[in-house]
Design a protein around this motif. Sequence first.
Motif, mmCIF file in Angstrom:
data_model
loop_
_atom_site.group_PDB
_atom_site.id
_atom_site.type_symbol
_atom_site.label_atom_id
_atom_site.label_comp_id
_atom_site.label_asym_id
_atom_site.label_seq_id
_atom_site.Cartn_x
_atom_site.Cartn_y
_atom_site.Cartn_z
ATOM 1 N N VAL A 135 17.349 -8.528 36.191
ATOM 2 C CA VAL A 135 16.300 -8.965 35.543
ATOM 3 C C VAL A 135 15.153 -8.765 34.505
ATOM 4 C CG1 VAL A 135 14.815 -11.144 35.649
ATOM 5 C CG2 VAL A 135 16.565 -10.943 37.203
ATOM 6 N N LEU A 195 19.610 -17.791 34.922
ATOM 7 C CA LEU A 195 19.538 -16.595 35.038
ATOM 8 C C LEU A 195 21.455 -16.512 35.161
ATOM 9 C CD1 LEU A 195 16.828 -14.713 36.466
ATOM 10 C CD2 LEU A 195 17.252 -15.008 34.370
ATOM 11 N N VAL A 248 21.590 -19.074 39.390
ATOM 12 C CA VAL A 248 21.574 -17.807 39.200
ATOM 13 C C VAL A 248 22.763 -17.850 39.561
ATOM 14 C CG1 VAL A 248 19.211 -16.185 39.573
ATOM 15 C CG2 VAL A 248 20.976 -17.177 41.635
#
Length: 602
Positions: A51, A89, A112
């Motif tokens: 990230v 994400l 995620v």
Amino acid sequence: MSRPKGMAERDPRAGFRTERRYCGASVPQGLLKAARKSGQLNLSGRNLSEVPQCVWRINVDIPEEANENLSFSATERWWEQTDLAKLILSNNKLQSLTDDLRLLPALTVLDVHDNQLTSLPSAIRELENLQKLNVSHNKLKVLPEEITNLRNLKGLYLQHNELTCVPEGFEQLFNLEDLDLSNNCLRTIPASFSSLSSLVRLNLSSNQLKSLPAEISGMKRLKHLDCNSNLLETIPPELAGMESLESLYLRRNKLRFLPEFPSCKLLKELHVGENQIEMLGAEHLKHLNSILVLDLRDNKLKSVPDEITLLQSLERLDLSNNDISSLPYSLGKLHLKFLALEGNPLRTIRREIINKGTQEVLKYLRSKIQDDGPSQSDSFIETAMTLPSESRVNVHAIITLKMLDYSDKQTTLIPDEVFDAAKCNIITSINFSKNQLSEIPKRIVELKEMVSDVNLSFNKFSFISSEVCLLKKLTFLDLRNNFLNSLPEEMESLIQLQTINLSFNRFKILPEVLYCIPTLETILISNNQIGYVDPQKMKTMKNLITLDLQNNDLLQIPPELGNCVNLRTLLLDGNPFRVPRAAILMKGTAAILEYLRDRIPT
């Protein structure tokens, strides 16, 4: 805008020098700029292996455009823009998240899923505002204990990982409504799970569970429980006490017996296919009053009992791939939309009839009832008595099921012989549905010390007489599909009543007496003409969990109804009000109540 103490004081122009270095082409500046305005950042499917720092620091650093132009318009003043609340994400190549996660304390959603995470950072404990966490389809073997600090979490999605246990203190997630632990390596479920009192959906499928803790019955609001594809050999009897349960999935286990569900009055779907169940008895069916779907495929059943007719709401029945050689003709009385019989050694129904589909099979079975008359089933004759009216009451149901069943006779009165047959027996359930009754049978009071369930649906009642009000142990009352527009005040004496079904009648307001029955948990009053409910009186009904007002004449929903925080199911579709709009209704009960509360005048 919130930011960790000391950040801006140490370097007030940090963002002028650092943001371009932190972020590469994977996170365009325009995306960051939009995220500061919307509070949402979607970086799904960008092939990220880590990230970028600018994402973690989006609330902290001064944006790069400030370096180029310090005169901002009113809509672009970065210091007034919102903190990041939603970060996606998913579908990347992330192997870890850093402790910089703590720099995003305003997050309510963190997604995620579909990465390569093997762990979560301990800093996750600082995301105290988090409501939804999706870490599914990763490689987690353990969860950090710090996850139990996320007290506002409502949705936690951990499916398709490698978890073998859940951390101590998991029960502290008391606001959790949706928990998915499917496709892991769990061998046990801790008894402390019973403290997850807000849980509505629990998915434990595709694990290695050999048993369920009896304490699971403590989840009083659980509606959907999925235990497919485990190693379960038995189900704890306490599961039968889960009164809010609507769907239960037990496919692909090692069950030899079908569980009994005396308290699961709202159970609509039961899936027990692909087990080793050998017997289906009346005792397994007698409490499934609301069942719509019953999946029994791929078991070892040899017969279907006559008492299958107790399942008057049943729409889908799957009996395929069993050892059934004959079907009871009474099955034809059900109003099934789907009946699966493939893979059984049936000898009493020709293959060409089965191939024509459900309705032809039911039609054939009904015709055999008429053709064969009293001799349709020897076992039925042994447990039935013939009345002068040529109708029969099932004595077997009285003795074994404790039920007085005289339904679907289209009669205008219940013969005395029916009540006589119940003498000297314990009767807990009465089913007089699908007749032409216009008055409550007076002799029903003879059973007032025993009866807890009464079904008077599909009759012609225009009023309810005092006889029903004397049934002090009544917990379940079905009066749907009649001509009622009021209820007697004497019903206030039904101090154990939990569920009442008044759908398809002629009520114009919610009957006042219902507000006076504190034990009520479920009110089903759809398809009437109700134009008003009293939110102040409704708020006093502390046990009310389900309220179905669909298809009525509500022109407006009082905002004060939002204070009825105990409601877990509020159904309002099909009314002529303009607000809340359909988009709010689709989000579910919690969203509706929150919407209404926000509009209460101060």
